[in-house]
Structures are given as C-alpha cells and as structure tokens.
Design a protein around this motif. Structure first.
Motif, PDB file in Angstrom:
ATOM      1  N   ASP A   1       0.706  -1.262  -0.153  1.00  0.00           N
ATOM      2  CA  ASP A   1      -0.608  -0.160   0.073  1.00  0.00           C
ATOM      3  C   ASP A   1       0.592   1.282  -0.004  1.00  0.00           C
ATOM      4  OD1 ASP A   1      -1.832  -1.034   0.320  1.00  0.00           O
ATOM      5  OD2 ASP A   1      -2.285  -1.288   2.197  1.00  0.00           O
ATOM      6  N   SER A   2       2.232   1.517   0.868  1.00  0.00           N
ATOM      7  CA  SER A   2       2.905   2.111   0.744  1.00  0.00           C
ATOM      8  C   SER A   2       3.268   2.753  -0.698  1.00  0.00           C
ATOM      9  CB  SER A   2       4.309   2.323   1.611  1.00  0.00           C
ATOM     10  OG  SER A   2       3.918   2.766   2.986  1.00  0.00           O
ATOM     11  N   LEU A   3       3.851   1.265  -0.838  1.00  0.00           N
ATOM     12  CA  LEU A   3       4.786   1.903  -2.770  1.00  0.00           C
ATOM     13  C   LEU A   3       3.338   2.681  -3.533  1.00  0.00           C
ATOM     14  CD1 LEU A   3       6.460  -1.337  -3.365  1.00  0.00           C
ATOM     15  CD2 LEU A   3       7.056   1.137  -2.475  1.00  0.00           C
ATOM     16  N   ALA A   4       2.236   1.581  -3.657  1.00  0.00           N
ATOM     17  CA  ALA A   4       0.691   2.705  -4.541  1.00  0.00           C
ATOM     18  C   ALA A   4       0.552   3.767  -3.648  1.00  0.00           C
ATOM     19  CB  ALA A   4       0.014   0.794  -4.084  1.00  0.00           C
ATOM     20  N   ASP A   5       0.684   4.363  -2.287  1.00  0.00           N
ATOM     21  CA  ASP A   5       0.723   5.907  -2.323  1.00  0.00           C
ATOM     22  C   ASP A   5       0.883   7.087  -3.353  1.00  0.00           C
ATOM     23  OD1 ASP A   5      -0.742   7.816  -1.056  1.00  0.00           O
ATOM     24  OD2 ASP A   5       0.097   7.520   0.734  1.00  0.00           O
ATOM     25  N   PRO A   6      -0.129   7.183  -4.221  1.00  0.00           N
ATOM     26  CA  PRO A   6       0.966   7.915  -5.077  1.00  0.00           C
ATOM     27  C   PRO A   6       0.940  10.303  -4.333  1.00  0.00           C
ATOM     28  CG  PRO A   6      -2.156   8.412  -4.974  1.00  0.00           C
ATOM     29  CD  PRO A   6      -1.006   7.239  -4.691  1.00  0.00           C
ATOM     30  N   ILE A   7      -0.013  10.081  -2.984  1.00  0.00           N
ATOM     31  CA  ILE A   7       0.297  11.506  -2.309  1.00  0.00           C
ATOM     32  C   ILE A   7       1.899  11.675  -2.226  1.00  0.00           C
ATOM     33  CG2 ILE A   7      -0.913  12.938  -0.375  1.00  0.00           C
ATOM     34  CD1 ILE A   7      -2.778  11.848  -1.944  1.00  0.00           C
ATOM     35  N   THR A   8       2.257  11.020  -1.385  1.00  0.00           N
ATOM     36  CA  THR A   8       3.461  11.522  -0.992  1.00  0.00           C
ATOM     37  C   THR A   8       5.074   9.828  -1.387  1.00  0.00           C
ATOM     38  OG1 THR A   8       5.113  10.982   1.175  1.00  0.00           O
ATOM     39  CG2 THR A   8       3.537   9.457   1.005  1.00  0.00           C
ATOM     40  N   GLY A   9       5.739  11.152  -1.609  1.00  0.00           N
ATOM     41  CA  GLY A   9       7.224   9.685  -2.015  1.00  0.00           C
ATOM     42  C   GLY A   9       7.881   9.124  -1.185  1.00  0.00           C
ATOM     43  N   ALA A  10       7.323   9.192  -0.186  1.00  0.00           N
ATOM     44  CA  ALA A  10       7.543   8.514   1.221  1.00  0.00           C
ATOM     45  C   ALA A  10       6.765   6.697   1.133  1.00  0.00           C
ATOM     46  CB  ALA A  10       7.506   9.121   2.577  1.00  0.00           C
ATOM     47  N   ILE A  11       7.331   6.335   2.437  1.00  0.00           N
ATOM     48  CA  ILE A  11       6.224   5.679   2.590  1.00  0.00           C
ATOM     49  C   ILE A  11       6.564   5.438   4.327  1.00  0.00           C
ATOM     50  CG2 ILE A  11       7.518   3.579   1.306  1.00  0.00           C
ATOM     51  CD1 ILE A  11       9.543   2.383   3.082  1.00  0.00           C
ATOM     52  N   SER A  12       5.186   4.174   4.690  1.00  0.00           N
ATOM     53  CA  SER A  12       5.146   4.671   5.934  1.00  0.00           C
ATOM     54  C   SER A  12       5.399   4.113   6.888  1.00  0.00           C
ATOM     55  CB  SER A  12       3.254   4.358   6.516  1.00  0.00           C
ATOM     56  OG  SER A  12       3.825   2.807   6.742  1.00  0.00           O
ATOM     57  N   GLU A  13       5.465   5.247   8.788  1.00  0.00           N
ATOM     58  CA  GLU A  13       7.144   4.434   9.153  1.00  0.00           C
ATOM     59  C   GLU A  13       7.330   3.627   9.652  1.00  0.00           C
ATOM     60  OE1 GLU A  13       9.315   6.961   9.985  1.00  0.00           O
ATOM     61  OE2 GLU A  13      10.105   5.213  11.260  1.00  0.00           O
ATOM     62  N   ARG A  14       6.616   2.619   9.804  1.00  0.00           N
ATOM     63  CA  ARG A  14       5.534   1.455  10.471  1.00  0.00           C
ATOM     64  C   ARG A  14       6.852   0.530   8.373  1.00  0.00           C
ATOM     65  NH1 ARG A  14       2.929  -0.385  14.356  1.00  0.00           N
ATOM     66  NH2 ARG A  14       2.878  -2.666  13.220  1.00  0.00           N
ATOM     67  N   ASP A  15       6.046   0.913   7.423  1.00  0.00           N
ATOM     68  CA  ASP A  15       6.726   0.110   6.500  1.00  0.00           C
ATOM     69  C   ASP A  15       8.299   0.938   6.401  1.00  0.00           C
ATOM     70  OD1 ASP A  15       4.637  -0.849   6.098  1.00  0.00           O
ATOM     71  OD2 ASP A  15       3.946   0.434   4.844  1.00  0.00           O
ATOM     72  N   ASN A  16       8.392   1.370   6.673  1.00  0.00           N
ATOM     73  CA  ASN A  16      10.507   1.889   6.697  1.00  0.00           C
ATOM     74  C   ASN A  16      10.919   1.778   8.033  1.00  0.00           C
ATOM     75  OD1 ASN A  16      12.521   3.542   6.535  1.00  0.00           O
ATOM     76  ND2 ASN A  16      11.757   5.816   7.595  1.00  0.00           N
ATOM     77  N   GLN A  17      10.966   0.930   8.808  1.00  0.00           N
ATOM     78  CA  GLN A  17      11.331   0.027   9.592  1.00  0.00           C
ATOM     79  C   GLN A  17      11.385  -1.627   9.266  1.00  0.00           C
ATOM     80  OE1 GLN A  17      13.551   0.766  11.724  1.00  0.00           O
ATOM     81  NE2 GLN A  17      11.982   2.631  11.771  1.00  0.00           N
ATOM     82  N   LEU A  18      10.394  -2.059   8.606  1.00  0.00           N
ATOM     83  CA  LEU A  18      10.129  -3.107   7.361  1.00  0.00           C
ATOM     84  C   LEU A  18      10.662  -3.110   6.492  1.00  0.00           C
ATOM     85  CD1 LEU A  18       6.533  -4.069   8.495  1.00  0.00           C
ATOM     86  CD2 LEU A  18       8.406  -5.134   9.685  1.00  0.00           C
ATOM     87  N   THR A  19      10.627  -1.951   5.551  1.00  0.00           N
ATOM     88  CA  THR A  19      11.692  -2.577   3.939  1.00  0.00           C
ATOM     89  C   THR A  19      13.141  -2.353   3.810  1.00  0.00           C
ATOM     90  OG1 THR A  19      11.503  -0.146   4.023  1.00  0.00           O
ATOM     91  CG2 THR A  19      10.374  -0.863   2.625  1.00  0.00           C
ATOM     92  N   LYS A  20      13.027  -2.269   5.600  1.00  0.00           N
ATOM     93  CA  LYS A  20      15.594  -2.412   5.659  1.00  0.00           C
ATOM     94  C   LYS A  20      15.984  -3.530   5.875  1.00  0.00           C
ATOM     95  CE  LYS A  20      15.475   1.410   8.871  1.00  0.00           C
ATOM     96  NZ  LYS A  20      15.187   2.409  10.366  1.00  0.00           N
ATOM     97  N   PHE A  21      14.341  -5.089   6.257  1.00  0.00           N
ATOM     98  CA  PHE A  21      15.020  -6.066   6.035  1.00  0.00           C
ATOM     99  C   PHE A  21      14.677  -6.440   4.646  1.00  0.00           C
ATOM    100  CE2 PHE A  21      13.948  -8.333  10.196  1.00  0.00           C
ATOM    101  CZ  PHE A  21      13.618  -6.675  10.975  1.00  0.00           C
ATOM    102  N   HIS A  22      14.150  -5.883   4.000  1.00  0.00           N
ATOM    103  CA  HIS A  22      14.018  -6.123   2.062  1.00  0.00           C
ATOM    104  C   HIS A  22      15.369  -4.978   1.784  1.00  0.00           C
ATOM    105  CE1 HIS A  22       9.985  -7.565   2.244  1.00  0.00           C
ATOM    106  NE2 HIS A  22      10.409  -6.946   3.500  1.00  0.00           N
ATOM    107  N   GLY A  23      16.655  -4.527   2.424  1.00  0.00           N
ATOM    108  CA  GLY A  23      17.800  -4.219   2.359  1.00  0.00           C
ATOM    109  C   GLY A  23      17.073  -2.764   1.510  1.00  0.00           C
ATOM    110  N   ILE A  24      16.275  -1.981   1.869  1.00  0.00           N
ATOM    111  CA  ILE A  24      15.809  -0.534   1.109  1.00  0.00           C
ATOM    112  C   ILE A  24      15.688  -0.102   2.398  1.00  0.00           C
ATOM    113  CG2 ILE A  24      14.320   0.026  -0.229  1.00  0.00           C
ATOM    114  CD1 ILE A  24      13.229  -2.201  -1.351  1.00  0.00           C
ATOM    115  N   TYR A  25      16.426   1.379   3.023  1.00  0.00           N
ATOM    116  CA  TYR A  25      15.955   2.451   3.166  1.00  0.00           C
ATOM    117  C   TYR A  25      15.832   3.823   2.668  1.00  0.00           C
ATOM    118  CZ  TYR A  25      18.677   0.632   7.133  1.00  0.00           C
ATOM    119  OH  TYR A  25      19.427   0.047   8.567  1.00  0.00           O
TER     120      TYR A  25
END
Ligand code: SRM
Ligand code: SF4
Length: 575
Positions: A36-60
């Motif tokens: 959902d965060s990736l699909a959100d067109p309003i912002t160039g960011a992802i949600s704060e919670r997803d931001n912690q999780l994407t680190k496991f996927h190699g993404i900051y």
C-alpha cells in the motif's frame, strides 16, 4: 497469542519490549503494508512502520539532505528517496551482473554505484516510483537484497580472492552458503517485489525456522578472514571465522565473537568492542556454529534497549564463560582449543597479482567506494567497458575497492589497454596514505550523518599527504578512517587515526588502532575542526618520522609516544 504464533525469542510480553518488537511481530513476516505504501501517489515516502520493515528487504528511506532546508522553506515534503543494498556474500559478481547493475544505477538511481565497507553495492537516490523496477532488475541479474539491512544476519563478508588459492575458494563458498542459510525465508520478498501470488497459508507452516516472528534483536554480522590478511576486520564482526590452514588444506576456523563498532556520543555505556576467540571448529561445523551463536543472541539479546542490543553487550554482560557454555550446550559438543594464526595487516593488495592457477587479478583503488564518472576520470564508463569484454569475475573488497578477477594471461593485455584508454589510474598513482583511507557515505544521503565524510576525507587526506611528504615519509601508510557520526560504518575505532563526525566541520579524533585491526583506538581530541586536527597531527607525524622504530606502525607509535593508552577491550574505550 497461540504457542505457534509465539516467537522462540520472546521471553517477555511484547508490551515490555521495544516497540520495534511488536512491529516485527505484527508485520506478517515482514509484509506490513509495504504494498500500500508503494502505491500511495500522494507522497514520495512510505509509512513510518513500513520504513522499518523495508530495511529487512535491503531498502532504506532517506531524503536528500542538501535540499532539506530549501524544501522546508518552500513548504514541500523532504526530497524522499531510497538507498538499496544488494546481498553479495563475499563481494563476488560476474561481468553480466556488473553491466546489469550499472544500467540500473543509471536508469533507476542517481547514476552512481557505491561499494560498501561490507563489500557490496548500494544504489542511492532511488525514487519510490522506481523502487520495484530496480528490485526486479536486481532479481533478473540473479541477485537479491534480502537481509541486506534490518534485524537479521547482514551481508557475510570474507577475505577475497577465491582464485588465489584453494583455501580462499573454499572460504568464499562457505561465506555464500552461510549467507543463504541465514537469510530470512518469508515469501514476503517475492510477493512484494517480484509479484509472486501469495500462497495459501498453512496454519502449521514454520515460516522462519531460525528466527521466528521477531527475527533478531538487532543487526548481526558474520565475516571470514584468511590470515595473514585481516581485510574484513574480523574482530569487529558479531561472529568472525579465522581460517586455519594445515599446509595447503583448510583445517577449520578459530571462532571469534562479540565484536562491533557502534557507539553513541555521551553515552559511556555504549562502546566499540573487539571480538574474542572462543575456540576452533572444523569446516563442516561452521554453519552449525554460526547458526547456534545467532540463536544465543536471538534468545538473550536485549529487546528493550536497541542501543544495548548487539551481541557484544550480551557477551560482556553475561561473561565469556557463560557464552561458551550456552553455545556448547546448543551445539551438543565443545569447541576445540583455538589454534595459532598471525595477521599482518587489514588493507588490500593493489595492482596485478597471479593466482595459483595462473590467472591474474587486478585490484583498483576506488576512493571511498564511489563509482561515477568525474572530469578526467570516467571510472564508471571505464568499468562498464571492461565488463563488456571481461570474461572473469569481480570482487568487491571491504576496503571499498574492486578486484577485476580471474583474468586469463591472454586477456590481461586487453584489460590493461582498456584501463589505459579510460585513464583508470594505477593504484600507485595514489599515495599509500590515501590507499589506506576509508570514509563512510554520510551526507547527503545518510539520515544519521552529523558531518561530511565521503565528500570531505579526500581533501583532508591531501593536506595530510603534504604533512607526510614534508616529514619525509610520503611513501608510508597510516590507516585513516572517517565516519560522519558515532556509528562507525567505516570501522574508524580500529583505525590508526579515526574520525567520527560531531557536527558540521567538527570531528572527534581517535588514535592508536592496531595495524592489523587487533586493537581499538582511543579518543584524543573531541569535537574539533580541521585547523585543530592539523595543528595536532602535524607535529605528531613529524615526530613519528624521526623517532619511530624499525617497522613500527603509527598506531603503535602514538601509544609508545604517550599520546594515548592502548585499548584492548572496549570496556576501557571510554575510561
Ligand atoms: Fe552502517 C546505519 C551505511 C557498514 C554500523 N549505516 C547505517 C545507515 C543505514 C544509516 C541509517 O540507519 O539510516 C547508513 C546508510 C548511509 C547511506 O546513505 O548509504 C549506513 N554502513 C553503511 C555503509 C554503506 C558505509 C559505507 O560507506 O560503506 C556500510 C554498508 C555495509 C553493508 O554493505 O552492509 C556500513 N555500518 C557498517 C559497519 C562496518 C561493518 O559492518 O563492517 C558498521 C560497524 C560495525 C557494526 O555493525 O558494529 C556499521 N551502521 C552502523 C550503525 C551502528 C550499529 C550499532 O551497533 O550501534 C548504524 C546505526 C544503527 O544501526 O542504528 C548504521
Ligand atoms: Fe551514516 Fe554515521 Fe554510518 Fe556514516 S557512520 S554512513 S554518517 S550512520
């Protein structure tokens, strides 16, 4: 919570733990709401919670800090962008993979590639809309970014070069096997980035047999060193394996554990630490030993205070004897006594050298690991041209350099011609001081940077080169490492001269690290600017040139000369 849902590691209720533990627990094995965060067109960011999780996927998630104030002034959201780190155990890749990553860097990122201090590639400046394309491109190249960041086992590093000898080859394949074994297994990665359909979930399926739902308390790092080279700084790893040879054969490894660099200014309960050798294991026991040590940390690591959550604190708080007992109980056997070994240095061997099989390897100096084209130095284009013809391999080093590996005697001349054509400088073009320097990324991408590092160290080195020249030791090496904050991503606390950023243009200066990574350094100057740094280092370097004993490294000299005390245990670092 059912027993099945409960992670093996949660000995306390979630509400008493750090909020990140609940986040991991409730993330459905690292899925969160990333889609959902990736699909959100309003912002160039992802949600704060997803931001912690994407680190496991190699993404900051990051933002361009050069633009921060201007964007704020214009009432715009920060210039959000992402850093993506590839999982590349042992730093090994093929020319076709190089070409693919080079193309992705230009299509989906800021047009540069960055070799990290854990011998992998980072992409910087990736916009949210390009993330998935980049991730899919990395996958098409036969690579992934799983566990490159996050509370799991990070990139497994090893002393290169696998073709130098049979032992190197064996160690490299072990590093890869360990990385594959310890990488998290949730299908979240394939579902989110590679559009794999979610499978039907089986109630009794064990998704993460090693980690459970809450993974590890904090990052966890493995490394393999092959003496006499300690390029990976084995004592700074959570778990380091030191190869022990028996003639031409690999007998096994000394196991070293509890090292780490991270510390926080003004919090003396945090400190860098050197790993300690706890015994010896055979080659076929390595993966079991590595996994069991990680499970000790999984079960006993601090899940309340993330600043106290690394393996080094678990061991220091409970004692080395406790740790050995706990490990041996899990292994069902004792480790053998550690065997003798000897390190000589922690740098790279530059230029051409020949492997046991008659093939050649060429190590280039890449200043602070940044691969990009600059005026009169088309490094990225040159390496692309070489990748177009090279039939061997590439090795990224933990000193942020690059080895063009496995060049047949017939191809060597052609590679040399291309190096010349693109003016890719011979390492000898650079001073020994510069070749022994490392800087972390810091500004403009790192969200934690307090001061410049990658963009500033080259200038400081130029000034120090003049000092060395004038002192008559222009050909000598001193290991200099700079980090833009206290976290120590360039491993500055084992450098002979280490810098950590305190604020714009201000650094702490540390002296006395061991030439082969065997000793920590000690704070010498706090929060000082360049003029003060040079004012102190100039007379010190002049005195070193005059008074050093035969073969005495700078780090040893500053201790003998009374500038700082030698630090062999991190618990003395802040005394
Ligand atoms: Fe690091 C965090 C870059 C090696 C200790 N590190 C970061 C982050 C992700 C900042 C953040 O959390 O927002 C940096 C991203 C900057 C950027 O824009 O790219 C970052 N670390 C790097 C790299 C790229 C530095 C480089 O110039 O090469 C290295 C990537 C390694 C890799 O490929 O996996 C890198 N980081 C290290 C090392 C060195 C090593 O592992 O050999 C260390 C010290 C060893 C250790 O772990 O103790 C290191 N990084 C940290 C820490 C402190 C951890 C701690 O125990 O306190 C942080 C901050 C944190 O985790 O909270 C951090
Ligand atoms: Fe960022 Fe600090 Fe690591 Fe440098 S040491 S990359 S400034 S976190």
């Amino acid at each position: 919570m059912t027993d099945k849902d409960r992670s093996h590691d949660l000995s306390q209720p979630l509400e008493r733990l750090h909020p990140d533990e609940r986040l991991k627990f409730e993330s459905d094995y690292l899925r969160g709401t990333i889609v959902d965060s990736l699909a959100d067109p309003i912002t160039g960011a992802i949600s704060e919670r997803d931001n912690q999780l994407t680190k496991f996927h190699g993404i900051y998630q990051q933002d361009d800090r050069d633009l921060r104030s201007e964007r704020r002034r214009q009432k715009l959201e920060p210039a959000y962008q992402f850093m993506v780190r590839v999982r590349l155990p042992g730093g090994l890749c093929r020319p076709d993979q190089w070409l693919a990553l080079d193309r992705l860097a230009r299509d989906c990122a800021n047009g540069t590639l960055r070799i990290t201090t854990r011998q992998t590639f980072q992409f910087h400046g990736v916009l949210k809309r390009d993330l998935k394309k980049l991730m899919q491109g990395i996958s098409t190249a036969g690579l992934d970014t799983r566990a490159a960041c996050g509370d799991d086992t990070r990139g497994v590093v090893c002393t290169v070069n696998p073709w130098q000898s049979r032992i190197h080859a064996e160690v490299e394949s072990l590093a890869k096997a360990l990385s594959d074994h310890m990488a998290w297994r949730s299908p979240a990665y394939d579902e989110i980035w590679l559009d794999q359909e979610p499978g039907t979930s089986d109630e009794n399926e064990i998704v993460e047999p090693i980690y459970g739902r809450t993974y590890l308390p904090r990052k966890f790092k493995y490394g393999f060193a092959v003496p006499p080279i300690n390029d990976i700084d084995v004592y700074t790893q959570d778990v380091g394996f030191i190869a022990i040879a028996d003639g031409d054969e690999l007998a096994g490894f000394n196991v070293c554990t509890g090292g780490g660099m991270g510390r926080t200014d003004n919090e003396p309960q945090t400190y860098p630490q050197l790993g300690r050798v706890v015994g010896f294991c055979r080659t076929d026991q390595v993966i079991d030993v590595a996994e069991k040590i990680a499970t000790v940390q999984r079960d006993y690591g601090d899940r309340v205070d993330r600043k106290h959550a690394r393996m080094k604190y678990t061991i220091d708080d409970r004692g080395l004897d406790w740790f050995k007992r706990e490990l041996e109980q899990r292994l069902g056997r004792s480790l053998e006594p550690a065997r003798d070994y000897r390190f000589e240095h922690n740098g790279d061997r530059y230029g051409w050298f020949e492997g046991d099989d008659g093939n050649w390897h060429y190590t280039l100096f890449i200043e602070n690991g940044r691969i990009q084209d600059r005026d009169n130095h088309p490094l990225m284009s040159g390496l692309r041209a070489i990748a177009g013809e090279h039939e061997g391999d590439y090795l990224l080093t933990t000193n942020q350099n690059l080895t063009i590996a496995n060049v047949t005697p017939e191809m060597r001349e052609r590679i040399e011609k291309l190096l010349h054509e693109y003016a890719l400088r011979d390492p000898a073009h650079y001073s020994a001081l510069r070749r022994s320097s490392i800087a972390c990324v810091a500004f403009p991408t790192c969200g934690l940077a307090m001061a410049e590092s990658e963009r500033y160290l080259p200038d400081l080195i130029t000034k120090l080169e003049t000092v060395m020249e004038e002192a008559g030791i222009g050909d000598d090496a001193i290991i200099v490492r700079m980090s833009g904050c206290n976290n120590g991503c360039s491993r500055p606390y084992v450098a002979e001269i280490g810098f950590s950023g305190r604020g714009p243009g201000k650094y702490n200066v540390y002296l006395g690290g061991g030439y082969h990574g065997q000793r920590l350094n000690k704070l010498y100057l706090e929060n000082v600017d360049e003029a003060t740094i040079l004012e102190h280092l100039e007379p010190m370097i002049r005195r070193y040139a005059k008074e050093r004993q035969a073969g005495e490294p700078f780090g040893d000299f500053v201790i003998r000369g009374g500038y700082v005390a030698g630090v062999h245990d991190g618990r003395e670092f802040n005394d």
